[in-house]
Design a protein around this motif. Structure first.
Motif, PDB file in Angstrom:
ATOM      1  N   ASP A  89      11.759 -78.066  37.951  1.00 59.40           N
ATOM      2  CA  ASP A  89      11.485 -79.333  38.638  1.00 59.40           C
ATOM      3  C   ASP A  89      11.956 -79.200  40.076  1.00 59.40           C
ATOM      4  N   PRO A  90      11.053 -79.237  41.063  1.00 63.10           N
ATOM      5  CA  PRO A  90      11.458 -79.030  42.447  1.00 63.10           C
ATOM      6  C   PRO A  90      12.388 -80.113  42.954  1.00 63.10           C
ATOM      7  N   LEU A 101      21.052 -73.744  40.991  1.00 60.41           N
ATOM      8  CA  LEU A 101      19.812 -73.603  40.239  1.00 60.41           C
ATOM      9  C   LEU A 101      20.124 -73.333  38.779  1.00 60.41           C
ATOM     10  N   ALA A 102      19.421 -73.996  37.896  1.00 60.43           N
ATOM     11  CA  ALA A 102      19.615 -73.741  36.472  1.00 60.43           C
ATOM     12  C   ALA A 102      19.316 -72.277  36.183  1.00 60.43           C
ATOM     13  N   SER A 103      20.153 -71.673  35.349  1.00 63.81           N
ATOM     14  CA  SER A 103      20.048 -70.229  35.144  1.00 63.81           C
ATOM     15  C   SER A 103      18.916 -69.835  34.212  1.00 63.81           C
ATOM     16  N   ARG A 104      18.395 -70.777  33.421  1.00 62.94           N
ATOM     17  CA  ARG A 104      17.336 -70.442  32.480  1.00 62.94           C
ATOM     18  C   ARG A 104      16.256 -71.499  32.516  1.00 62.94           C
ATOM     19  N   ALA A 105      15.060 -71.102  32.109  1.00 61.98           N
ATOM     20  CA  ALA A 105      13.967 -72.049  31.931  1.00 61.98           C
ATOM     21  C   ALA A 105      13.725 -72.231  30.438  1.00 61.98           C
ATOM     22  N   ILE A 106      13.467 -73.458  30.029  1.00 59.66           N
ATOM     23  CA  ILE A 106      13.148 -73.727  28.634  1.00 59.66           C
ATOM     24  C   ILE A 106      11.712 -74.249  28.564  1.00 59.66           C
ATOM     25  N   GLY A 135      -5.869 -94.963  42.033  1.00 54.84           N
ATOM     26  CA  GLY A 135      -6.611 -94.127  42.972  1.00 54.84           C
ATOM     27  C   GLY A 135      -7.684 -93.316  42.297  1.00 54.84           C
ATOM     28  N   PRO A 136      -8.662 -92.838  43.063  1.00 55.50           N
ATOM     29  CA  PRO A 136      -9.746 -92.036  42.483  1.00 55.50           C
ATOM     30  C   PRO A 136      -9.273 -90.650  42.076  1.00 55.50           C
ATOM     31  N   GLY A 137      -9.888 -90.101  41.023  1.00 55.63           N
ATOM     32  CA  GLY A 137      -9.599 -88.744  40.596  1.00 55.63           C
ATOM     33  C   GLY A 137      -8.372 -88.627  39.728  1.00 55.63           C
ATOM     34  N   ALA A 138      -8.238 -87.444  39.124  1.00 53.65           N
ATOM     35  CA  ALA A 138      -7.107 -87.169  38.244  1.00 53.65           C
ATOM     36  C   ALA A 138      -5.845 -86.938  39.061  1.00 53.65           C
ATOM     37  N   LYS A 139      -4.709 -87.394  38.527  1.00 52.28           N
ATOM     38  CA  LYS A 139      -3.407 -87.192  39.156  1.00 52.28           C
ATOM     39  C   LYS A 139      -2.567 -86.300  38.250  1.00 52.28           C
ATOM     40  N   GLU A 140      -1.663 -85.553  38.855  1.00 53.65           N
ATOM     41  CA  GLU A 140      -0.821 -84.628  38.114  1.00 53.65           C
ATOM     42  C   GLU A 140       0.560 -85.246  37.884  1.00 53.65           C
ATOM     43  N   TYR A 141       1.050 -85.142  36.648  1.00 53.17           N
ATOM     44  CA  TYR A 141       2.342 -85.690  36.275  1.00 53.17           C
ATOM     45  C   TYR A 141       3.171 -84.595  35.609  1.00 53.17           C
ATOM     46  N   HIS A 142       4.488 -84.825  35.550  1.00 56.72           N
ATOM     47  CA  HIS A 142       5.394 -83.807  35.033  1.00 56.72           C
ATOM     48  C   HIS A 142       6.466 -84.451  34.152  1.00 56.72           C
ATOM     49  N   ILE A 143       6.763 -83.814  33.021  1.00 61.16           N
ATOM     50  CA  ILE A 143       7.903 -84.174  32.192  1.00 61.16           C
ATOM     51  C   ILE A 143       8.897 -83.026  32.278  1.00 61.16           C
ATOM     52  N   THR A 144      10.072 -83.293  32.822  1.00 61.42           N
ATOM     53  CA  THR A 144      11.099 -82.264  32.979  1.00 61.42           C
ATOM     54  C   THR A 144      12.257 -82.563  32.037  1.00 61.42           C
ATOM     55  N   VAL A 145      12.684 -81.542  31.302  1.00 62.23           N
ATOM     56  CA  VAL A 145      13.824 -81.645  30.393  1.00 62.23           C
ATOM     57  C   VAL A 145      14.943 -80.763  30.927  1.00 62.23           C
ATOM     58  N   TYR A 146      16.157 -81.301  30.958  1.00 58.17           N
ATOM     59  CA  TYR A 146      17.339 -80.572  31.423  1.00 58.17           C
ATOM     60  C   TYR A 146      18.287 -80.343  30.256  1.00 58.17           C
ATOM     61  N   ALA A 147      18.745 -79.101  30.093  1.00 62.08           N
ATOM     62  CA  ALA A 147      19.831 -78.777  29.161  1.00 62.08           C
ATOM     63  C   ALA A 147      21.128 -78.820  29.963  1.00 62.08           C
ATOM     64  N   LEU A 148      22.078 -79.669  29.545  1.00 59.99           N
ATOM     65  CA  LEU A 148      23.266 -79.941  30.350  1.00 59.99           C
ATOM     66  C   LEU A 148      24.534 -79.489  29.648  1.00 59.99           C
ATOM     67  N   LEU A 154      22.179 -76.236  32.764  1.00 61.18           N
ATOM     68  CA  LEU A 154      22.180 -74.856  32.295  1.00 61.18           C
ATOM     69  C   LEU A 154      20.768 -74.286  32.243  1.00 61.18           C
ATOM     70  N   ALA A 155      19.820 -75.166  31.967  1.00 61.99           N
ATOM     71  CA  ALA A 155      18.416 -74.743  31.894  1.00 61.99           C
ATOM     72  C   ALA A 155      17.548 -75.975  32.080  1.00 61.99           C
ATOM     73  N   GLU A 156      16.318 -75.748  32.471  1.00 63.92           N
ATOM     74  CA  GLU A 156      15.375 -76.848  32.612  1.00 63.92           C
ATOM     75  C   GLU A 156      13.956 -76.314  32.502  1.00 63.92           C
TER      76      GLU A 156
END
Length: 565
Positions: free
Chosen positions: A399-400, A412-417, A512-525, A550-552
């Motif tokens: 997640d930026p 920065l989280a050390s791992r990606a899940i 708004g017109p057109g498709a929009k991009e969405y994000h679900i971010t999970v954090y391991a804490l 720890l990861a996200e």
């Protein structure tokens, strides 16, 4: 790199239609100012200096301290127009051989925000309209050959600058609606854009009480002055052309303010450069926080100063009151305390960002360089850097705007899940049942277990728009042994606040017109985030996470109104 096309607007024919008449210039209900009664009794022959010296001192802070400057040249009418407010310390001016520069903090000395019944949840914050980010007005306006209409054009940024240093935007908002008619403006004809920048959308006729009749109340960004209800010699206003002005009989030109649409400047009589939907150059308003959505049904009923550097806005929804209290520190940081109509209290803190983020005023002045950053009025720009693209071939992406976004304060989280949903694929379309086109329940989400040491999880659903990051769903304190949230569940973890400041899932409902991009971010804490009573917004949750991540991982999907996968 693609450069935005710059268009120099030349007027196409003289503004000849005489559709605006003098009787349209009667004052609006909000055209009043503290001390009006005293000023009205002053001798009409008093000079601008005499009038301003008796004006009541402001009780609003954030007044810009003027930097040393070269005094304006004698006889320069534009300097005379701004002199009353420069004497009051509310603005500072300077000039070169091409431009007249006006510096201000963007906050006028009159009551703010009261009367707005169509509120975007923004509040007035000081802006840094100084140095190379000052307002600039051409000293030698160039008569254009064709009028550049302001109807459904120039919907971003200012079209004029009031003599108190406050920008005047197009009377039409960035959606092309009459901002006054739909209740977006306060009693003085202004409101705040999405960078929390205050500006007018109609002519500030109340300024005539300070500068005096026969003096300009504003200057259009093409360099021509804007007068109120009388001519410079004090005589009644003459018939106006389609631009909202007329020749002055001495080879010059000026505009007048009107009571009805277009209120001022129906078209630019002078040459302007149009870039990305606004006049260029002009300053950039600088947001300190993400823009918020409108609060439906809210009316602003109060705006007060509990302490010298603190402001409190009071609003009413359905007969119940809420408030936004905020304090601006000397370093530009802002502490907010929100109390919703149910009495729930939330606090948030924001630090000023480096210049360049961009606000409703458009880009920082760049007359010889590239275009200002695009973005609607208002406001303003994205609150954080552009997002990092998802990792190629993987289902997880950082997640930026998450804990690793600011290397100065978070690691920065050390791992990606991996994050997934049984209801749709990564990169797929969100089913309608999870949006306002359907039942509007939250989607099911699952994720890979976090690394050793994981004590809890947190989840956010967010979307990046031209205005900044929008937050729809916040869940935290999810136990470490849970790696999924079922469809429509509300009992897993603790529910945080969405951008509507409600502790619930906010279904996708993009207009708004057109498709929009969405994000679900999970954090391991590595712990449990400590947040203030009343719940956590996405911003406060990310602050609370700090070095716990720890990861996200992020699941990305799209949604478009009325389109079923």
């Amino acid at each position: 790199m693609i450069r935005a096309r710059s268009t120099r607007v030349f007027a196409a024919g003289a503004c000849l239609a005489t559709t605006f008449l003098a009787h349209d210039a009667a004052a609006h209900p909000w055209h009043r100012h503290r001390g009006d009664e005293a000023r009205a009794s002053e001798d009409a022959s008093a000079t601008t200096s005499d009038r301003s010296s008796g004006r009541e001192a402001t009780d609003l802070p954030f007044i810009l301290t003027a930097a040393p400057r070269t005094p304006p040249a004698r006889g320069l009418d534009i300097a005379d127009a701004f002199a009353a407010f420069e004497k009051l310390g509310q603005i500072s001016t300077r000039r070169d051989d091409r431009w007249f520069f006006v510096e201000s903090n963007g906050l006028p000395d009159h009551p703010l925000m009261v009367g707005i019944r169509n509120w975007q949840q923004q509040v007035p914050l000081p802006q840094t309209y100084t140095g190379d980010n000052a307002w600039r007005i051409p000293l030698q306006p160039v008569r254009a050959r064709e009028p550049a209409s302001t109807k459904n054009r120039f919907l971003r940024g200012a079209i004029a600058l009031a003599v108190n240093g406050i920008p005047i935007f197009n009377p039409l908002n960035n959606r092309g609606e009459d901002a006054l008619a739909i209740g977006e403006l306060d009693e003085y004809g202004g409101h705040c854009g999405r960078a929390d920048d205050y500006h007018y959308h109609v002519a500030p006729l109340h300024l005539e009480k300070i500068v005096g009749k026969g003096m300009p109340i504003a200057y259009a960004l093409d360099g021509y002055p804007v007068y109120g209800s009388t001519e410079p010699d004090g005589s009644p206003m003459k018939p106006l052309d389609a631009c909202g002005g007329h020749e002055d009989g001495a080879g010059g030109y000026h505009y007048h303010a009107l009571e009805k649409y277009p209120y001022l400047i129906g078209a630019f009589r002078g040459e302007v450069i149009e870039r990305e939907g606004q006049v260029d150059p002009q300053p950039r308003a600088q947001p300190v926080r993400p823009a918020l959505p409108p609060l439906r049904g809210a009316t602003i009923v109060g705006f007060e100063s509990p302490a010298p550097e603190t402001r409190k806005l009071v609003y009413e929804v359905g007969g119940r009151r809420g408030s936004v209290e905020y304090t601006v520190a000397g370093d530009g940081s802002v502490q907010f305390t929100f109390v919703d109509p149910a009495g729930r209290r939330t606090t948030e803190s924001y630090q000023p960002r480096p210049r360049g983020g961009g606000g409703p005023g458009g880009g920082a002045p760049r007359p010889e360089r590239g275009p200002p950053r695009p973005g609607p009025e208002p406001g303003p720009g994205a609150p954080r850097p552009d997002p990092t693209q998802p990792r190629q071939g993987g289902r997880a992406a950082m997640d930026p705007n998450g804990p690793g976004a600011d290397a100065g304060s978070r690691r920065l989280a050390s791992r990606a899940i991996a994050v997934s949903s049984p209801a749709f694929e990564t990169g797929g379309k969100l089913p309608a049942k999870y949006s306002c086109d359907g039942a509007g329940i939250s989607p099911p989400v699952a994720w890979q277990p976090g690394p050793s040491g994981t004590q809890s999880y947190a989840l956010t659903l967010w979307h990046r728009s031209p205005d900044g990051v929008k937050s729809y769903w916040v869940v935290y304190d999810i136990p470490a042994d849970i790696t999924q949230i079922p469809e429509g569940a509300r009992s897993v973890g603790r529910m945080g606040l969405n951008d509507k400041r409600r502790a619930e899932y906010d279904p996708m409902c993009s207009k708004g017109p057109g498709a929009k991009e969405y994000h679900i971010t999970v954090y391991a804490l590595s712990g449990r985030p400590q947040v203030a009573a009343g719940g956590a917004s996405r911003a406060t949750l990310l602050e609370a996470i700090g070095d716990m991540a720890l990861a996200e991982g992020t699941l990305t999907f799209s949604f478009e109104r009325g389109v079923r996968p």
